[in-house]
Write a protein that holds these residues in place. Structure first.
Motif, PDB file in Angstrom:
ATOM      1  N   ALA A 128       0.821  -1.310   0.255  1.00 13.56           N
ATOM      2  CA  ALA A 128      -0.006  -0.119   0.092  1.00 13.56           C
ATOM      3  C   ALA A 128       0.864   1.279  -0.076  1.00 13.56           C
ATOM      4  N   ILE A 129       1.939   1.142   0.753  1.00 19.95           N
ATOM      5  CA  ILE A 129       2.971   2.456   0.651  1.00 19.95           C
ATOM      6  C   ILE A 129       3.375   2.682  -0.640  1.00 19.95           C
ATOM      7  N   ARG A 131       2.326   1.903  -3.499  1.00 17.48           N
ATOM      8  CA  ARG A 131       1.326   2.159  -4.452  1.00 17.48           C
ATOM      9  C   ARG A 131       0.996   4.018  -4.258  1.00 17.48           C
ATOM     10  N   THR A 132       0.972   4.285  -2.974  1.00 17.09           N
ATOM     11  CA  THR A 132       0.708   5.385  -2.620  1.00 17.09           C
ATOM     12  C   THR A 132       1.862   6.389  -3.261  1.00 17.09           C
ATOM     13  N   LEU A 135       1.811   7.018  -6.892  1.00 12.21           N
ATOM     14  CA  LEU A 135       0.763   8.194  -7.373  1.00 12.21           C
ATOM     15  C   LEU A 135       0.900   9.493  -6.735  1.00 12.21           C
ATOM     16  N   CYS A 136       1.947   9.706  -5.741  1.00 13.14           N
ATOM     17  CA  CYS A 136       2.160  11.005  -5.159  1.00 13.14           C
ATOM     18  C   CYS A 136       3.478  11.481  -5.712  1.00 13.14           C
ATOM     19  N   SER A 159       0.305  -3.790  -3.997  1.00 12.43           N
ATOM     20  CA  SER A 159       0.767  -2.579  -4.642  1.00 12.43           C
ATOM     21  C   SER A 159      -0.174  -2.288  -5.774  1.00 12.43           C
ATOM     22  N   SER A 247       0.445   2.414   6.905  1.00 14.65           N
ATOM     23  CA  SER A 247       0.246   2.695   5.544  1.00 14.65           C
ATOM     24  C   SER A 247      -0.548   3.805   5.378  1.00 14.65           C
ATOM     25  N   THR A 250       1.389   7.000   6.353  1.00 15.24           N
ATOM     26  CA  THR A 250       2.292   7.324   5.257  1.00 15.24           C
ATOM     27  C   THR A 250       1.715   7.877   4.170  1.00 15.24           C
ATOM     28  N   GLY A 251       0.511   7.499   3.626  1.00 16.21           N
ATOM     29  CA  GLY A 251      -0.269   7.944   2.521  1.00 16.21           C
ATOM     30  C   GLY A 251      -0.762   9.425   2.790  1.00 16.21           C
ATOM     31  N   TYR A 255       0.847  12.412   0.448  1.00 18.84           N
ATOM     32  CA  TYR A 255      -0.138  13.216  -0.226  1.00 18.84           C
ATOM     33  C   TYR A 255       0.096  14.647  -0.077  1.00 18.84           C
TER      34      TYR A 255
END
Length: 267
Positions: A128-129, A131-132, A135-136, A159, A247, A250-251, A255
């Motif tokens: 998940a981390i 993936r974010t 995207l960031c 991810s 996660s 962190t997301g 962001y």
């Protein structure tokens, strides 16, 4: 050419460290599109023709062989019912160096933006981390060789395939990575409950964020090396829960970094 696997064919679990099974529609799609080395793609024999045709086409474009297999075969290969009807044998993630991540930022003409995972042990959290982070707009993720989960098939699936696209560096220890980044004038923050609210900090410029482990957070040594500590305000007491999942926290911070850097839509 696509070919059906016979009922009496046995699938042999590969044990080499340079090969791994990747499963799930998004993860396999991203893997095939990433240019990574893929040996074989396995498609469930009951998958509808349109979807099967799609995976066959992108697998052939990637130079992979396609085999149609039964659901039970996929379950045995992946160790789960959640394979979504498609899996692939692929080389393990090709880890890069910390210098490679900095070079990627320079290539893009941007100040470095990195995420360091200090002992994250749950593959779903690491996935998940990553993936974010992708995207960031992060340029890469750094993980330790020991004391944290590597990029496994579960990480790849969690991810949604981002771990096949975002460079991941594996270093001897996170503390040394922090020292090296600071020597390159990268400002390093860590996330912890006793820090200053992230929304009150200037998070522009060369930056790296350290996310700690699920149980104990950022290690004391790594925290002492960081230039600053970030926290996230939470609702009042009485909830019975005292922190965000790693996660999630962190997301939120990633962001905020993206927002301040003004990099929306750049990936």
């Amino acid at each position: 050419m696509e070919r059906a696997e016979k009922k009496n064919d046995r699938f042999e679990h590969k044990t080499e460290q340079d090969s791994t099974i990747v499963y799930g529609k998004n993860a396999v799609t991203e893997l095939l599109k990433s240019g990574a080395a893929v040996d074989t793609v396995f498609v469930q024999d009951t998958m509808n023709a349109a979807q099967a045709g799609y995976y066959t086409a992108i697998a052939r474009e990637a130079g992979a062989v396609v085999k149609r297999v039964h659901a039970a075969k996929l379950r045995g290969m992946c160790g789960t019912e959640g394979h979504q009807g498609v899996a692939a044998w692929a080389a393990s993630v090709d880890y890069v160096s910390l210098d490679d991540l900095l070079a990627e930022a320079a290539r893009r003409g941007e100040p470095p933006f990195l995420l360091l995972a200090d002992g994250v042990e749950d593959p779903h959290n690491l996935g998940a981390i990553i993936r974010t982070a992708l995207l960031c707009g992060a340029h890469g993720v750094v993980i330790p060789r020991r004391g944290g989960v590597p990029v496994t098939p579960t990480v790849l699936k969690s991810s949604a395939g981002a771990a096949a696209r975002l460079p991941v560096a594996r270093v001897a220890n996170i503390g040394e990575a922090v020292r090296r980044l600071k020597a390159q004038n990268v400002f390093v923050y860590c996330a912890d409950m006793d820090g200053r609210p992230a929304f009150q900090q200037n998070l522009t410029g060369p930056i790296a964020l350290v996310a700690g482990s699920e149980g104990s957070g950022v290690s004391p040594l790594v925290k002492s090396l960081c230039d600053g500590v970030l926290s996230l305000p939470m609702a009042g007491g009485g909830t019975g829960v005292d922190s965000f999942n790693v996660s999630v926290a962190t997301g939120i911070i990633l962001y905020e970094i993206m927002r301040q850097r003004g990099t929306e839509g750049s990936i």
